[in-house]
Write an enzyme that holds these catalytic residues in place. Sequence first.
Site, mmCIF file in Angstrom:
data_model
loop_
_atom_site.group_PDB
_atom_site.id
_atom_site.type_symbol
_atom_site.label_atom_id
_atom_site.label_comp_id
_atom_site.label_asym_id
_atom_site.label_seq_id
_atom_site.Cartn_x
_atom_site.Cartn_y
_atom_site.Cartn_z
ATOM 1 N N LYS A 65 -17.410 11.662 -17.377
ATOM 2 C CA LYS A 65 -17.269 10.805 -16.195
ATOM 3 C C LYS A 65 -15.800 10.476 -16.014
ATOM 4 O O LYS A 65 -15.122 10.047 -16.958
ATOM 5 C CB LYS A 65 -18.075 9.515 -16.368
ATOM 6 C CG LYS A 65 -18.267 8.667 -15.099
ATOM 7 C CD LYS A 65 -17.156 7.635 -14.870
ATOM 8 C CE LYS A 65 -17.132 6.551 -15.926
ATOM 9 N NZ LYS A 65 -18.237 5.600 -15.798
ATOM 10 N N ARG A 108 -24.883 1.018 -13.135
ATOM 11 C CA ARG A 108 -24.976 1.431 -14.545
ATOM 12 C C ARG A 108 -24.390 0.377 -15.477
ATOM 13 O O ARG A 108 -24.974 0.006 -16.487
ATOM 14 C CB ARG A 108 -24.271 2.776 -14.694
ATOM 15 C CG ARG A 108 -23.846 3.160 -16.100
ATOM 16 C CD ARG A 108 -22.413 2.741 -16.302
ATOM 17 N NE ARG A 108 -21.681 3.583 -17.225
ATOM 18 C CZ ARG A 108 -20.515 3.230 -17.742
ATOM 19 N NH1 ARG A 108 -19.973 2.062 -17.432
ATOM 20 N NH2 ARG A 108 -19.874 4.025 -18.551
ATOM 21 N N GLN A 136 -17.516 -5.761 -9.531
ATOM 22 C CA GLN A 136 -18.623 -5.679 -10.484
ATOM 23 C C GLN A 136 -19.457 -6.946 -10.582
ATOM 24 O O GLN A 136 -20.659 -6.888 -10.874
ATOM 25 C CB GLN A 136 -18.071 -5.327 -11.881
ATOM 26 C CG GLN A 136 -19.138 -5.001 -12.901
ATOM 27 C CD GLN A 136 -20.002 -3.810 -12.498
ATOM 28 O OE1 GLN A 136 -19.501 -2.826 -11.965
ATOM 29 N NE2 GLN A 136 -21.292 -3.904 -12.744
ATOM 30 N N GLY A 218 -15.795 -6.504 -19.204
ATOM 31 C CA GLY A 218 -14.537 -6.000 -18.660
ATOM 32 C C GLY A 218 -13.590 -5.324 -19.629
ATOM 33 O O GLY A 218 -12.657 -4.647 -19.209
ATOM 34 N N ASP A 220 -12.431 -2.567 -21.669
ATOM 35 C CA ASP A 220 -12.689 -1.144 -21.871
ATOM 36 C C ASP A 220 -11.406 -0.361 -22.125
ATOM 37 O O ASP A 220 -11.330 0.840 -21.891
ATOM 38 C CB ASP A 220 -13.423 -0.564 -20.662
ATOM 39 C CG ASP A 220 -12.642 -0.735 -19.354
ATOM 40 O OD1 ASP A 220 -11.538 -1.320 -19.390
ATOM 41 O OD2 ASP A 220 -13.139 -0.282 -18.304
ATOM 42 N N LYS A 224 -7.045 -5.247 -23.436
ATOM 43 C CA LYS A 224 -7.892 -6.117 -22.626
ATOM 44 C C LYS A 224 -8.607 -7.132 -23.517
ATOM 45 O O LYS A 224 -8.942 -6.839 -24.667
ATOM 46 C CB LYS A 224 -8.909 -5.307 -21.824
ATOM 47 C CG LYS A 224 -8.321 -4.596 -20.618
ATOM 48 C CD LYS A 224 -9.424 -4.018 -19.740
ATOM 49 C CE LYS A 224 -8.865 -3.442 -18.451
ATOM 50 N NZ LYS A 224 -9.949 -2.932 -17.573
ATOM 51 N N SER A 285 -19.847 -4.684 -23.863
ATOM 52 C CA SER A 285 -20.093 -3.414 -23.179
ATOM 53 C C SER A 285 -18.758 -2.729 -22.932
ATOM 54 O O SER A 285 -18.037 -3.085 -22.002
ATOM 55 C CB SER A 285 -20.821 -3.665 -21.851
ATOM 56 O OG SER A 285 -20.932 -2.475 -21.106
#
Length: 305
Positions: A65, A108, A136, A218, A220, A224, A285
């Site tokens: 992706k 997703r 988001q 957030g 990723d 961050k 996540s």
Amino acid sequence: MRFISESESSALINHELAYDAIYQALIAATQPDTKSFAVVHGQASDSKNIFSVKSSATQHLAGLKVGSFWEDNPKNGLPRHNALILLFNQTNGKMAAAIEAGKVNAFRTAASNAVATHVLARKDSKILAIFGTGNQAKYECEALARIRNFEQILIVGRDSSKAEKMAKDLNHLGIKTGVSEAKEACEQADIIVTATSSHAPLFKAEWVKAGTHISSMGSDKQGKQELPPELFLYSGLFCDLNTQSKVIGEFQHAPESATLTNIGNVLLAKTQGRLSQEQITIYDSSGLCIQDLYIAQKILEISSY
């Protein structure tokens, strides 16, 4: 090669489809035959425009992706976020499918939160605090409203006008929604979600009450950060994939000795999730390509040729 345009994938995607696909993807992420490869981050000619490449493989699926963020796109009536999912024909190495997935990606990501929150948050959770007013955040609220009966949603954002607009955009949920300061929101919330591009904690650990569930959506990329690391010392720590979360996710800021539990193992009942009503649980996540492959496969199954 099959091609699914943005307009077609946007018409096919919904929260139910995304939830089912991501549930299975998070389980697949824990299996020994699933490979998640190192994430590649890059920039365009203008360094403020950035992209990432995530790739993964299972016994039956392989692909990647490409996600992009073009800062000035709204000035031209275009979304900042775009994505393209590519699936390989594993027999000959050619592209089997290409799916434009900007909107799919938002569903997703929110589904990952919903799946984890469903098994980690207290069943009696009534107040949701959402940090972030960008693309988001709205999807996160919609996805969570499907799995918990909220009485109130508190929106925390740097720009009050954007927060107020988001509150109006969520009217269709039929839930009391308003703008809040960070401290007030944390003190009231049963579930806290952060969906920002922050590089520093958004709130203080002492503001979080016992029994709260927190999802960081957030983080990723290295550098961050959304959560105060002090929380990690006395909370249950869960993630989409521990090896990736330690490198680019929120738990890059956790102690080396921290125990990170893959949420897929909770879904499989191989390990326990929440241990008590008073425990604080945290889900990170970091975003797995296996999620993109599974949701792409679902879209291909229901799309017309």
